[in-house]
Design an enzyme around this catalytic site. Sequence first.
Site, PDB file in Angstrom:
ATOM      1  N   ASP A 130      81.197  86.989  35.111  1.00  0.00           N
ATOM      2  CA  ASP A 130      80.573  87.566  36.303  1.00  0.00           C
ATOM      3  C   ASP A 130      79.565  88.653  35.937  1.00  0.00           C
ATOM      4  O   ASP A 130      79.696  89.318  34.919  1.00  0.00           O
ATOM      5  CB  ASP A 130      81.647  88.168  37.220  1.00  0.00           C
ATOM      6  CG  ASP A 130      82.455  89.260  36.526  1.00  0.00           C
ATOM      7  OD1 ASP A 130      82.765  89.089  35.313  1.00  0.00           O
ATOM      8  OD2 ASP A 130      82.754  90.288  37.149  1.00  0.00           O
ATOM      9  N   GLU A 131      78.614  88.812  36.817  1.00  0.00           N
ATOM     10  CA  GLU A 131      77.718  89.979  36.831  1.00  0.00           C
ATOM     11  C   GLU A 131      77.099  90.298  35.472  1.00  0.00           C
ATOM     12  O   GLU A 131      76.916  91.465  35.142  1.00  0.00           O
ATOM     13  CB  GLU A 131      78.483  91.209  37.350  1.00  0.00           C
ATOM     14  CG  GLU A 131      78.992  91.029  38.758  1.00  0.00           C
ATOM     15  CD  GLU A 131      79.797  92.211  39.283  1.00  0.00           C
ATOM     16  OE1 GLU A 131      79.687  92.495  40.478  1.00  0.00           O
ATOM     17  OE2 GLU A 131      80.544  92.836  38.512  1.00  0.00           O
TER      18      GLU A 131
END
EC number: 3.2.1.52
Length: 654
Positions: free
Chosen positions: A370-371
């Site tokens: 993620d991210e």
Amino acid sequence: MKLLLSSMLLSVSLSAIAQSTVIATDGMVFNPTANHAHSEIAIIPEPVTVIKQEGHFILPQSILIHAPKSTELKQSITFLQERLGIPTGYFVSSTAAASTSANIKLVLTDRNDALIGSEGYHLQVTPQQITITANKPAGIFYGVQTLMQLLPKEIESKEEVKDIKWQIPCINITDYPRLGWRGLMFDVARHFFTKEEVKQYIDAMVRYKYNILHLHLTDDEGWRIEIKGYPKLTEVGAWNVKRVGTFGNFIPPKPDEPRNYGGFYTQEDLKELVAYAKDRFVNILPEVDVPGHSLAAIASYPELSCTPEAVNYKVRSGERIMDWSRGAPPLAMVDNTLCPANEKVYEFLDTVVAQVAKIFPFEYMHMGGDEAPHNYWEKNPQIAELMKRENLKTMAQVQGYFERRLEKIVAKHGKRFMAWDEVLEGGVSQSTAVMSWRDMKYGVEAAKNKHEVVMSPTQYAYLDYMQADEITEPKVYKGLRLSRTYEFDPVPEGVDPKYIKGGQGNLWTEQVYNIRQAEYMTWPRGFALAESVWSPKEKKNWKNFFSRTEQHFGRLDIAETKYAPSVYDPIFNVKRTADGKLLVTLSTEVEDLDIYYSFDNSFPDQFYPKYTEPLVVPIDANTLRVITYRGKKPIGRMMNMPVEELNKRAPIKK
Ligand code: ACM
């Protein structure tokens, strides 16, 4: 549903009503009392079928458990011995030999009962005996959890409680879960939680039939797993400088401040946690979050980055390192990514995955994804070379390349690869299991593409979000009230259920400093999520759920597990009238509450004005104080709303 409710019943006292649960002809139990009265049957998550019978079973002072297959059922036997024995002070023994005097019978079926599957059970309570029947030991264990909830709440006590009639209503329950993945994620990276605290968290989950604990073990703020051959991960990577305040904007640590806040688990600690969880039918899903969220690893081994400045990086202490002003993925102000163009990274991950795979027997391994910011990659010559060599056109594809290589490593060590939904953007193999967090739609899309999916969307399942107004809650950037969490349906319309493994709540701990606060954030929303993943969809009912929730508050009080009372806090809505005055509308999530208020700085109680219609804020007021009552009892917290804050929420249009 036809109710066998006589009109006479309505005229007797509340407490008497509470004792008389009424049986509907279709087998559903209807509790005729209002939200707040005590009912003997208040099970969370709501079972599939409950049929109340006449009478009670009373625990004798010497309790005999009969379990013919006692070796297979040792977890349930031990659990019962401890959890019945301590609060009652009674003697609890068990036998595998046939016994006519057994009080509790635990029966594993000889022939599979298809209705209840591998985690379901039948629980029958008669005045003479309690019988739990299941196909598998897990089912017996869940039957035991239901049994505990049928006993008086004092059964949750950690010490002996005198003068309680330990009785259980006679009942027939058939129960099995809607979904097989019923998880909670606990972020032990942003703040470290000790092994004992993680066990305490598991103990609370178990009451509500959760079966997965997802441990988020690495992030920018800490690397929490001992990895042999990479000692700096825990010598350097597990420690930062303690700050309190608003995460993301903490005062950056000074170069000479001691880095002594944090901690890590040895491999032996983790094995102990795995065994503890397994004894309670909980699997631990380990997460190593890469390639983003990796500053702790990079501060320990800067060569894992392809940014030369990384040699000066330190484990994050909550200071600002990301710029979110452009949305996701964020712009990194320091490069917290492992470098996809660096072979050392794959060697490192091979070592990490090999060791993590040995510690955690669970078939899945979560590798984050993620991210991951891409701005450092964009200007990196090694990445440019990789893109040329592999014919990659975008940074998402660079991440896709990384994820595909990582999946091979995970598979080589015998595990199935799971990651957050962003990994879909760069192209991953269909065997990647996806944890959908940004929105339900990513999970729906993944399921359409035949990925296995676990739903843990922010809009229902983010346990780090505030449970009520930020004037009473520890401030986080978003809110998620209990009633909204209860609307979570992990299998939305139009999706093929075969791809939805289940759902989970995620407790990120940027703003959670201790286990009491971790519990506060988890409960009661954890009840709502448990019911969303266990109970039949058609049995979900907010009013009924909330009445059970209130009874479980009493149980958690005795269990010494913290929970949030935020559901009782009123909701503020502020507008401007045509002539520029502030107009405040108050409402509550719970139906039967009264709100009392003051504008004169004194503390309102039930003798103050009761809220009945939107309030015009007097021109010279500086605080609106409100409190909720149920009848004559204060029930919410005193909320002190500065008029200045109301002004901010409804600015005067220029
Ligand atoms: C996440 O919340 N970044 C998975």
